[in-house]
Design a protein around this motif. Structure first.
Motif, PDB file in Angstrom:
ATOM      1  N   ARG A   1      29.308   7.722 -30.749  1.00 10.15           N
ATOM      2  CA  ARG A   1      29.610   6.585 -31.628  1.00 10.15           C
ATOM      3  C   ARG A   1      29.308   6.915 -33.087  1.00 10.15           C
ATOM      4  N   VAL A   2      28.446   7.862 -33.330  1.00  6.14           N
ATOM      5  CA  VAL A   2      28.129   8.241 -34.707  1.00  6.14           C
ATOM      6  C   VAL A   2      29.119   9.271 -35.243  1.00  6.14           C
ATOM      7  N   HIS A   3      30.223   9.457 -34.549  1.00  2.57           N
ATOM      8  CA  HIS A   3      31.190  10.485 -34.932  1.00  2.57           C
ATOM      9  C   HIS A   3      31.702  10.338 -36.352  1.00  2.57           C
ATOM     10  N   LEU A   4      31.662   9.136 -36.900  1.00  2.00           N
ATOM     11  CA  LEU A   4      32.185   8.936 -38.251  1.00  2.00           C
ATOM     12  C   LEU A   4      31.461   9.798 -39.271  1.00  2.00           C
ATOM     13  N   SER A   5      30.155   9.965 -39.086  1.00  3.34           N
ATOM     14  CA  SER A   5      29.411  10.707 -40.094  1.00  3.34           C
ATOM     15  C   SER A   5      28.982  12.096 -39.639  1.00  3.34           C
ATOM     16  N   LEU A   6      28.843  12.312 -38.327  1.00  8.15           N
ATOM     17  CA  LEU A   6      28.307  13.582 -37.865  1.00  8.15           C
ATOM     18  C   LEU A   6      29.385  14.605 -37.529  1.00  8.15           C
ATOM     19  N   PHE A   7      30.463  14.168 -36.911  1.00  2.57           N
ATOM     20  CA  PHE A   7      31.422  15.121 -36.385  1.00  2.57           C
ATOM     21  C   PHE A   7      32.794  15.043 -37.050  1.00  2.57           C
TER      22      PHE A   7
ATOM     23  N   SER B   1      32.202   4.855 -26.149  1.00  2.00           N
ATOM     24  CA  SER B   1      31.651   3.516 -25.881  1.00  2.00           C
ATOM     25  C   SER B   1      32.396   2.756 -24.790  1.00  2.00           C
ATOM     26  N   TRP B   2      33.723   2.748 -24.832  1.00  2.00           N
ATOM     27  CA  TRP B   2      34.479   1.973 -23.839  1.00  2.00           C
ATOM     28  C   TRP B   2      34.265   2.550 -22.444  1.00  2.00           C
ATOM     29  N   GLY B   3      34.318   3.855 -22.318  1.00  2.00           N
ATOM     30  CA  GLY B   3      34.063   4.486 -21.029  1.00  2.00           C
ATOM     31  C   GLY B   3      32.647   4.238 -20.551  1.00  2.00           C
ATOM     32  N   VAL B   4      31.691   4.258 -21.478  1.00  2.00           N
ATOM     33  CA  VAL B   4      30.291   4.016 -21.133  1.00  2.00           C
ATOM     34  C   VAL B   4      30.116   2.623 -20.545  1.00  2.00           C
ATOM     35  N   PHE B   5      30.720   1.609 -21.143  1.00  2.00           N
ATOM     36  CA  PHE B   5      30.557   0.246 -20.628  1.00  2.00           C
ATOM     37  C   PHE B   5      31.199   0.086 -19.254  1.00  2.00           C
ATOM     38  N   PHE B   6      32.341   0.732 -19.030  1.00  2.00           N
ATOM     39  CA  PHE B   6      32.968   0.657 -17.717  1.00  2.00           C
ATOM     40  C   PHE B   6      32.104   1.357 -16.668  1.00  2.00           C
ATOM     41  N   LEU B   7      31.654   2.565 -16.985  1.00  2.00           N
ATOM     42  CA  LEU B   7      30.821   3.322 -16.047  1.00  2.00           C
ATOM     43  C   LEU B   7      29.479   2.634 -15.812  1.00  2.00           C
ATOM     44  N   ALA B   8      28.923   2.042 -16.851  1.00  2.00           N
ATOM     45  CA  ALA B   8      27.655   1.321 -16.688  1.00  2.00           C
ATOM     46  C   ALA B   8      27.836   0.141 -15.744  1.00  2.00           C
ATOM     47  N   GLY B   9      28.945  -0.572 -15.876  1.00  2.00           N
ATOM     48  CA  GLY B   9      29.204  -1.674 -14.956  1.00  2.00           C
ATOM     49  C   GLY B   9      29.301  -1.193 -13.521  1.00  2.00           C
TER      50      GLY B   9
ATOM     51  N   GLU C   1      22.499  -1.368 -28.870  1.00  6.18           N
ATOM     52  CA  GLU C   1      22.606   0.018 -29.314  1.00  6.18           C
ATOM     53  C   GLU C   1      23.890   0.232 -30.104  1.00  6.18           C
ATOM     54  N   ALA C   2      25.003  -0.305 -29.611  1.00  6.66           N
ATOM     55  CA  ALA C   2      26.282  -0.134 -30.300  1.00  6.66           C
ATOM     56  C   ALA C   2      26.222  -0.704 -31.715  1.00  6.66           C
ATOM     57  N   VAL C   3      25.671  -1.905 -31.851  1.00 10.86           N
ATOM     58  CA  VAL C   3      25.565  -2.537 -33.174  1.00 10.86           C
ATOM     59  C   VAL C   3      24.608  -1.756 -34.071  1.00 10.86           C
ATOM     60  N   LEU C   4      23.481  -1.311 -33.498  1.00  9.79           N
ATOM     61  CA  LEU C   4      22.508  -0.549 -34.285  1.00  9.79           C
ATOM     62  C   LEU C   4      23.114   0.763 -34.789  1.00  9.79           C
ATOM     63  N   VAL C   5      23.819   1.471 -33.928  1.00 11.63           N
ATOM     64  CA  VAL C   5      24.451   2.730 -34.353  1.00 11.63           C
ATOM     65  C   VAL C   5      25.469   2.453 -35.459  1.00 11.63           C
ATOM     66  N   ASP C   6      26.291   1.422 -35.275  1.00 16.96           N
ATOM     67  CA  ASP C   6      27.263   1.071 -36.313  1.00 16.96           C
ATOM     68  C   ASP C   6      26.562   0.772 -37.636  1.00 16.96           C
ATOM     69  N   TYR C   7      25.492  -0.004 -37.558  1.00 20.41           N
ATOM     70  CA  TYR C   7      24.750  -0.369 -38.766  1.00 20.41           C
ATOM     71  C   TYR C   7      24.195   0.877 -39.458  1.00 20.41           C
TER      72      TYR C   7
ATOM     73  N   LEU D   1      33.495  -7.940 -29.963  1.00 18.11           N
ATOM     74  CA  LEU D   1      33.216  -6.757 -29.150  1.00 18.11           C
ATOM     75  C   LEU D   1      32.361  -7.120 -27.935  1.00 18.11           C
ATOM     76  N   ILE D   2      31.594  -8.202 -28.013  1.00 21.58           N
ATOM     77  CA  ILE D   2      30.770  -8.595 -26.866  1.00 21.58           C
ATOM     78  C   ILE D   2      31.655  -8.940 -25.662  1.00 21.58           C
ATOM     79  N   PRO D   3      32.624  -9.859 -25.788  1.00 18.68           N
ATOM     80  CA  PRO D   3      33.488 -10.095 -24.627  1.00 18.68           C
ATOM     81  C   PRO D   3      34.416  -8.909 -24.334  1.00 18.68           C
ATOM     82  N   ALA D   4      34.789  -8.151 -25.368  1.00 16.62           N
ATOM     83  CA  ALA D   4      35.656  -6.990 -25.130  1.00 16.62           C
ATOM     84  C   ALA D   4      34.935  -5.968 -24.256  1.00 16.62           C
TER      85      ALA D   4
END
Length: 198
Positions: A23-29, A37-45, A62-68, A91-94
């Protein structure tokens, strides 16, 4: 699908780490790595079915914190970033639709069979479509960054432009998770078989 609390915590930690790293790909990679993230939420479920009261809120936090943190590191106010608007909170219902899809699949799957594979593909497609519709639609209709006038015709073009890349990314991560699941299941069976023989 995890049976012990230790397994649940280990799976949660691994998924949280994958989401944080991608998720931090914007600045690191510099966009060289896809956001998991989307795959993580599906697999976590799927893997953490029954732990939604603590695991889902922690992954959302975590998602919101990383974005922040990523946005702040860019020197931009969180609320001024292009991707953040009133629609951001959808994003919560998504993500919830992905979690529910994975959880539903865990309840209805029948082991490592072709019918389970077909069911998994169908559930992933429906869950991902719901997630994409909620996240893309809320951004389009609620963000001030999308210029007026807004219309269903323009939204459908925007929807179509991004749908397949998001689907491909999600399917890739879920596919990798499925391979890990098959491998772990087979190793557990082999280990159990060798213990029975001894």
């Amino acid at each position: 699908m995890a049976t012990t609390q230790t397994q649940r915590l280990g799976i949660f930690a691994a998924l949280a780490l994958v989401m944080a790293a991608t998720r931090v790909h914007l600045s690191l990679f510099h966009h060289d790595i896809w956001d998991a993230s989307w795959g993580v939420f599906f697999l976590a479920g799927f893997w953490l079915r029954g732990t939604g009261r603590w695991a889902f809120p922690l992954l959302m936090a975590e998602a919101v914190l990383v974005d922040y943190l990523v946005i702040s590191r860019m020197g931009i106010s969180f609320w001024d970033h292009y991707c953040v608007s009133l629609g951001y909170w959808f994003l919560i219902p998504a993500y919830g639709s992905l979690w529910i899809g994975g959880s539903w699949l865990a309840k209805h799957q029948r082991g490592l069979t072709l019918s389970t594979l077909g069911l998994a593909v169908a559930v992933l497609l429906v869950s991902e479509a719901a997630c994409y519709t909620i996240s893309n639609g809320s951004f389009y209709w609620l963000s001030a960054h999308v210029p007026a006038p807004k219309s269903f015709a323009a939204w459908s073009v925007n929807f179509g432009d991004w749908y397949l890349p998001f689907l491909a990314t999600t399917a890739t991560y879920v596919g990798l998770g499925a391979l890990l699941h098959v491998l772990a299941t087979q190793l557990a069976r082999l280990s159990h078989g060798s213990q029975v023989q001894h």
